[in-house]
Design a protein around this motif. Structure first.
Motif, PDB file in Angstrom:
ATOM      1  N   ASN A 194      18.228 -58.479 -51.956  1.00  0.00           N
ATOM      2  CA  ASN A 194      17.200 -57.993 -52.882  1.00  0.00           C
ATOM      3  C   ASN A 194      16.787 -59.085 -53.842  1.00  0.00           C
ATOM      4  O   ASN A 194      17.630 -59.732 -54.449  1.00  0.00           O
ATOM      5  CB  ASN A 194      17.783 -56.831 -53.702  1.00  0.00           C
ATOM      6  N   ASN A 195      15.526 -59.276 -54.010  1.00  0.00           N
ATOM      7  CA  ASN A 195      15.040 -60.175 -55.046  1.00  0.00           C
ATOM      8  C   ASN A 195      14.342 -59.386 -56.136  1.00  0.00           C
ATOM      9  O   ASN A 195      14.504 -59.664 -57.318  1.00  0.00           O
ATOM     10  CB  ASN A 195      14.067 -61.191 -54.453  1.00  0.00           C
ATOM     11  N   ILE A 196      13.593 -58.390 -55.714  1.00  0.00           N
ATOM     12  CA  ILE A 196      12.824 -57.595 -56.659  1.00  0.00           C
ATOM     13  C   ILE A 196      12.707 -56.183 -56.126  1.00  0.00           C
ATOM     14  O   ILE A 196      12.574 -55.980 -54.919  1.00  0.00           O
ATOM     15  CB  ILE A 196      11.443 -58.242 -56.894  1.00  0.00           C
ATOM     16  N   MET A 197      12.794 -55.220 -57.027  1.00  0.00           N
ATOM     17  CA  MET A 197      12.630 -53.822 -56.652  1.00  0.00           C
ATOM     18  C   MET A 197      11.591 -53.183 -57.543  1.00  0.00           C
ATOM     19  O   MET A 197      11.328 -53.664 -58.658  1.00  0.00           O
ATOM     20  CB  MET A 197      13.954 -53.071 -56.777  1.00  0.00           C
ATOM     21  N   GLY A 198      11.009 -52.111 -57.056  1.00  0.00           N
ATOM     22  CA  GLY A 198       9.981 -51.482 -57.866  1.00  0.00           C
ATOM     23  C   GLY A 198       9.552 -50.141 -57.330  1.00  0.00           C
ATOM     24  O   GLY A 198      10.200 -49.571 -56.450  1.00  0.00           O
ATOM     25  N   TRP A 199       8.449 -49.664 -57.903  1.00  0.00           N
ATOM     26  CA  TRP A 199       7.957 -48.339 -57.592  1.00  0.00           C
ATOM     27  C   TRP A 199       6.469 -48.367 -57.241  1.00  0.00           C
ATOM     28  O   TRP A 199       5.689 -49.138 -57.829  1.00  0.00           O
ATOM     29  CB  TRP A 199       8.157 -47.417 -58.803  1.00  0.00           C
ATOM     30  N   PHE A 200       6.141 -47.497 -56.316  1.00  0.00           N
ATOM     31  CA  PHE A 200       4.761 -47.193 -55.970  1.00  0.00           C
ATOM     32  C   PHE A 200       4.580 -45.689 -56.150  1.00  0.00           C
ATOM     33  O   PHE A 200       5.546 -44.933 -56.230  1.00  0.00           O
ATOM     34  CB  PHE A 200       4.471 -47.553 -54.509  1.00  0.00           C
ATOM     35  N   ARG A 201       3.349 -45.276 -56.169  1.00  0.00           N
ATOM     36  CA  ARG A 201       3.080 -43.847 -56.142  1.00  0.00           C
ATOM     37  C   ARG A 201       1.842 -43.563 -55.301  1.00  0.00           C
ATOM     38  O   ARG A 201       0.958 -44.418 -55.174  1.00  0.00           O
ATOM     39  CB  ARG A 201       2.921 -43.277 -57.554  1.00  0.00           C
ATOM     40  N   GLN A 202       1.821 -42.357 -54.748  1.00  0.00           N
ATOM     41  CA  GLN A 202       0.687 -41.934 -53.939  1.00  0.00           C
ATOM     42  C   GLN A 202       0.321 -40.516 -54.340  1.00  0.00           C
ATOM     43  O   GLN A 202       1.070 -39.574 -54.059  1.00  0.00           O
ATOM     44  CB  GLN A 202       1.013 -42.014 -52.447  1.00  0.00           C
ATOM     45  N   GLY A 203      -0.813 -40.383 -55.009  1.00  0.00           N
ATOM     46  CA  GLY A 203      -1.289 -39.076 -55.410  1.00  0.00           C
ATOM     47  C   GLY A 203      -1.981 -38.354 -54.267  1.00  0.00           C
ATOM     48  O   GLY A 203      -2.294 -38.972 -53.244  1.00  0.00           O
ATOM     49  N   PRO A 204      -2.257 -37.081 -54.420  1.00  0.00           N
ATOM     50  CA  PRO A 204      -2.917 -36.300 -53.366  1.00  0.00           C
ATOM     51  C   PRO A 204      -4.262 -36.894 -52.979  1.00  0.00           C
ATOM     52  O   PRO A 204      -5.125 -37.092 -53.851  1.00  0.00           O
ATOM     53  CB  PRO A 204      -3.092 -34.921 -54.016  1.00  0.00           C
ATOM     54  N   GLY A 205      -4.415 -37.216 -51.724  1.00  0.00           N
ATOM     55  CA  GLY A 205      -5.671 -37.773 -51.239  1.00  0.00           C
ATOM     56  C   GLY A 205      -5.954 -39.197 -51.678  1.00  0.00           C
ATOM     57  O   GLY A 205      -7.072 -39.683 -51.519  1.00  0.00           O
ATOM     58  N   GLN A 243      11.226 -44.675 -65.947  1.00  0.00           N
ATOM     59  CA  GLN A 243      11.037 -43.688 -66.997  1.00  0.00           C
ATOM     60  C   GLN A 243       9.543 -43.479 -67.191  1.00  0.00           C
ATOM     61  O   GLN A 243       8.799 -44.455 -67.369  1.00  0.00           O
ATOM     62  CB  GLN A 243      11.674 -44.166 -68.315  1.00  0.00           C
ATOM     63  N   ILE A 244       9.104 -42.220 -67.143  1.00  0.00           N
ATOM     64  CA  ILE A 244       7.704 -41.904 -67.361  1.00  0.00           C
ATOM     65  C   ILE A 244       7.612 -40.991 -68.575  1.00  0.00           C
ATOM     66  O   ILE A 244       8.179 -39.892 -68.581  1.00  0.00           O
ATOM     67  CB  ILE A 244       7.062 -41.205 -66.149  1.00  0.00           C
ATOM     68  N   ASP A 245       6.929 -41.443 -69.597  1.00  0.00           N
ATOM     69  CA  ASP A 245       6.779 -40.664 -70.831  1.00  0.00           C
ATOM     70  C   ASP A 245       5.374 -40.089 -70.921  1.00  0.00           C
ATOM     71  O   ASP A 245       4.432 -40.591 -70.309  1.00  0.00           O
ATOM     72  CB  ASP A 245       7.062 -41.550 -72.045  1.00  0.00           C
ATOM     73  N   ARG A 246       5.257 -39.023 -71.728  1.00  0.00           N
ATOM     74  CA  ARG A 246       3.960 -38.391 -71.970  1.00  0.00           C
ATOM     75  C   ARG A 246       3.222 -38.155 -70.654  1.00  0.00           C
ATOM     76  O   ARG A 246       2.090 -38.598 -70.459  1.00  0.00           O
ATOM     77  CB  ARG A 246       3.124 -39.253 -72.919  1.00  0.00           C
ATOM     78  N   LEU A 247       3.883 -37.465 -69.771  1.00  0.00           N
ATOM     79  CA  LEU A 247       3.346 -37.228 -68.435  1.00  0.00           C
ATOM     80  C   LEU A 247       1.973 -36.580 -68.496  1.00  0.00           C
ATOM     81  O   LEU A 247       1.698 -35.717 -69.333  1.00  0.00           O
ATOM     82  CB  LEU A 247       4.301 -36.352 -67.636  1.00  0.00           C
ATOM     83  N   LYS A 248       1.128 -37.015 -67.573  1.00  0.00           N
ATOM     84  CA  LYS A 248      -0.229 -36.484 -67.455  1.00  0.00           C
ATOM     85  C   LYS A 248      -0.399 -35.840 -66.084  1.00  0.00           C
ATOM     86  O   LYS A 248       0.353 -36.136 -65.151  1.00  0.00           O
ATOM     87  CB  LYS A 248      -1.251 -37.609 -67.619  1.00  0.00           C
ATOM     88  N   LEU A 249      -1.380 -34.989 -65.972  1.00  0.00           N
ATOM     89  CA  LEU A 249      -1.637 -34.337 -64.692  1.00  0.00           C
ATOM     90  C   LEU A 249      -1.851 -35.368 -63.585  1.00  0.00           C
ATOM     91  O   LEU A 249      -1.409 -35.157 -62.442  1.00  0.00           O
ATOM     92  CB  LEU A 249      -2.857 -33.419 -64.802  1.00  0.00           C
ATOM     93  N   GLU A 250      -2.512 -36.461 -63.924  1.00  0.00           N
ATOM     94  CA  GLU A 250      -2.811 -37.472 -62.907  1.00  0.00           C
ATOM     95  C   GLU A 250      -1.589 -38.270 -62.468  1.00  0.00           C
ATOM     96  O   GLU A 250      -1.677 -39.092 -61.558  1.00  0.00           O
ATOM     97  CB  GLU A 250      -3.904 -38.429 -63.395  1.00  0.00           C
ATOM     98  N   ASP A 251      -0.448 -38.026 -63.117  1.00  0.00           N
ATOM     99  CA  ASP A 251       0.789 -38.657 -62.664  1.00  0.00           C
ATOM    100  C   ASP A 251       1.389 -37.927 -61.466  1.00  0.00           C
ATOM    101  O   ASP A 251       2.375 -38.399 -60.886  1.00  0.00           O
ATOM    102  CB  ASP A 251       1.818 -38.698 -63.795  1.00  0.00           C
ATOM    103  N   THR A 252       0.820 -36.788 -61.121  1.00  0.00           N
ATOM    104  CA  THR A 252       1.297 -36.060 -59.945  1.00  0.00           C
ATOM    105  C   THR A 252       1.154 -36.929 -58.708  1.00  0.00           C
ATOM    106  O   THR A 252       0.063 -37.394 -58.385  1.00  0.00           O
ATOM    107  CB  THR A 252       0.497 -34.759 -59.769  1.00  0.00           C
ATOM    108  N   ALA A 253       2.269 -37.157 -58.038  1.00  0.00           N
ATOM    109  CA  ALA A 253       2.273 -38.057 -56.889  1.00  0.00           C
ATOM    110  C   ALA A 253       3.662 -38.066 -56.258  1.00  0.00           C
ATOM    111  O   ALA A 253       4.622 -37.577 -56.847  1.00  0.00           O
ATOM    112  CB  ALA A 253       1.908 -39.478 -57.313  1.00  0.00           C
TER     113      ALA A 253
END
Length: 123
Positions: A31-42, A82-92
């Motif tokens: 491992n050199n680097i790790m991270g996150w992606f997200r994919q919302g509906p559509g 960590q995700i703060d102040r979640l918004k509807l558009e964070d749905t994924a």
């Protein structure tokens, strides 16, 4: 090969916080680097954040705007988002990924992926 397992997703109300975990196992020394992606509906999958395994330097997508924090624990082979102040558009579906390529901040050459964890934000 590195195996990645995400957890921590679920149904949360807008404005609340959530912490996602990604546990790595297997050939973790590559491992050199790790991270996150997200994919919302559509939507297409998009990069969110990454962290260097050595040194802990972090890198965020522009749209994150200070609400997301990535961290890691080398001893536990775990990365958190960590995700703060979640918004509807964070749905994924949120995916963990890792890359063995040096300075691959946006994980364009990610060679290991988790199965994803669903985050649903309700109003």
């Amino acid at each position: 090969q590195v195996q990645l397992v995400e957890s921590g997703g679920g149904l949360v109300q807008a404005g609340n916080s959530l912490r996602l975990s990604c546990a790595a196992s297997g050939n973790t020394f590559s491992n050199n680097i790790m991270g996150w992606f997200r994919q919302g509906p559509g939507k297409e999958r998009r990069f969110v954040a990454s962290i260097l395994w050595s040194g802990g330097m972090t890198y965020y997508a522009n749209f994150v705007k200070g609400r997301f924090t990535i961290s890691r624990d080398n001893a536990k082979n775990t990365v958190w988002l960590q995700i703060d102040r979640l918004k509807l558009e964070d749905t994924a579906v949120y995916y963990c990924a890792s890359s063995s390529v040096h300075l691959d901040y946006e994980l364009k050459y990610a060679n290991s992926w988790g199965q994803g964890t669903q985050v649903t934000v309700s109003s």
